[in-house]
Design an enzyme around this catalytic site. Sequence first.
Site, PDB file in Angstrom:
ATOM      1  N   GLU A  76       0.809  -1.228   0.000  1.00 33.16           N
ATOM      2  CA  GLU A  76       0.000   0.000   0.000  1.00 33.16           C
ATOM      3  C   GLU A  76       0.845   1.283   0.000  1.00 33.16           C
ATOM      4  OE1 GLU A  76      -4.252  -0.257   1.604  1.00 33.16           O
ATOM      5  OE2 GLU A  76      -2.987  -0.841   3.294  1.00 33.16           O
ATOM      6  N   HIS A  95      -0.444   5.818   7.494  1.00 33.13           N
ATOM      7  CA  HIS A  95      -1.615   5.009   7.141  1.00 33.13           C
ATOM      8  C   HIS A  95      -1.775   3.918   8.185  1.00 33.13           C
ATOM      9  CE1 HIS A  95      -4.532   2.550   5.167  1.00 33.13           C
ATOM     10  NE2 HIS A  95      -3.705   1.513   5.151  1.00 33.13           N
ATOM     11  N   HIS A  97      -4.819   1.029  10.271  1.00 35.39           N
ATOM     12  CA  HIS A  97      -6.134   0.396  10.351  1.00 35.39           C
ATOM     13  C   HIS A  97      -6.670   0.631  11.762  1.00 35.39           C
ATOM     14  CE1 HIS A  97      -4.204  -2.455   7.161  1.00 35.39           C
ATOM     15  NE2 HIS A  97      -4.506  -1.269   6.653  1.00 35.39           N
ATOM     16  N   HIS A 165     -11.730  -0.248   6.067  1.00 33.32           N
ATOM     17  CA  HIS A 165     -10.294  -0.493   5.914  1.00 33.32           C
ATOM     18  C   HIS A 165      -9.460   0.256   6.966  1.00 33.32           C
ATOM     19  CE1 HIS A 165      -6.622   0.146   2.967  1.00 33.32           C
ATOM     20  NE2 HIS A 165      -6.248  -0.249   4.165  1.00 33.32           N
TER      21      HIS A 165
HETATM   22 ZN   LIG Z   1      -4.286  -0.437   4.777  1.00 34.86          ZN
END
Ligand SMILES: [Zn+2]
Length: 247
Positions: A76, A95, A97, A165
């Site tokens: 990602e 980033h 979760h 996500h």
């Molecule tokens: Zn992710």
Amino acid sequence: MTIKDLIEDVVAANRILAAENVVDAFGHVSARHPEKPRHYFIARALPPELITAEDIMEITLDGEVVNGDTRKPYLERHIHGAIYEAQPDVKSVVHSHSRSVIPYSVTDERLRPIVHSCATIGGHIPVWDAQATFGDTNMLISSMAMGRDFAKVLGQNNAALMRGHGCTVIGRSVREAVYTAVYLEVNAGLQMQASRFPPVKFLTEGEIKIICQRLADAKPNEGYDRAWEYWCRHAGIEARTRTPDSI
Ligand SMILES: [Zn+2]
């Protein structure tokens, strides 16, 4: 800031985000290269808590690993490259979760700041849905096309959620991005608690602006640096904290 110091901050950021339960086995943080703005630093594909300076790679905004490094990068990574490509003033991206934000990515309830320390998450936090442009996917941002689509939805905001996500935040420094990532998770948890007693009173746009300006104007060792110093200690790591002449 030297490249060595910047990489030290990227490593510390990974460890802090793990200690503060923003990332687990997954999630990543990057910093734009200070001398090559079309490159950025990010760890190879490892859980954030395990990362050391040797694990940091240099990657182009298109997602290509440079310097002949053959180690595996994060799938990602395109989230980071696409945001740096779209916004020249962004210097760091996180980033995750982050668990408490997920309910706000799958319902009509919007995540908004309710406490002063969380103002940097911004008054508008858009939700990106892979389904809208790409149909059924594995939900991960695995190409530049998806990264650019997400960056468009993020726009000029400090944070955006990904439906079912996670979330991504930006900063003008690694420390600012980490601060916003930690407090995005904190705000989500507190907003969830407050929602049991409606109506919830959110920060106004004026309050958000004043608080963000105060943090942006903070002197060395104050604001983001003060939070950083605490989180380094909390994560049990030795890192550059206080500037020597201020001790
Ligand atoms: Zn992710």
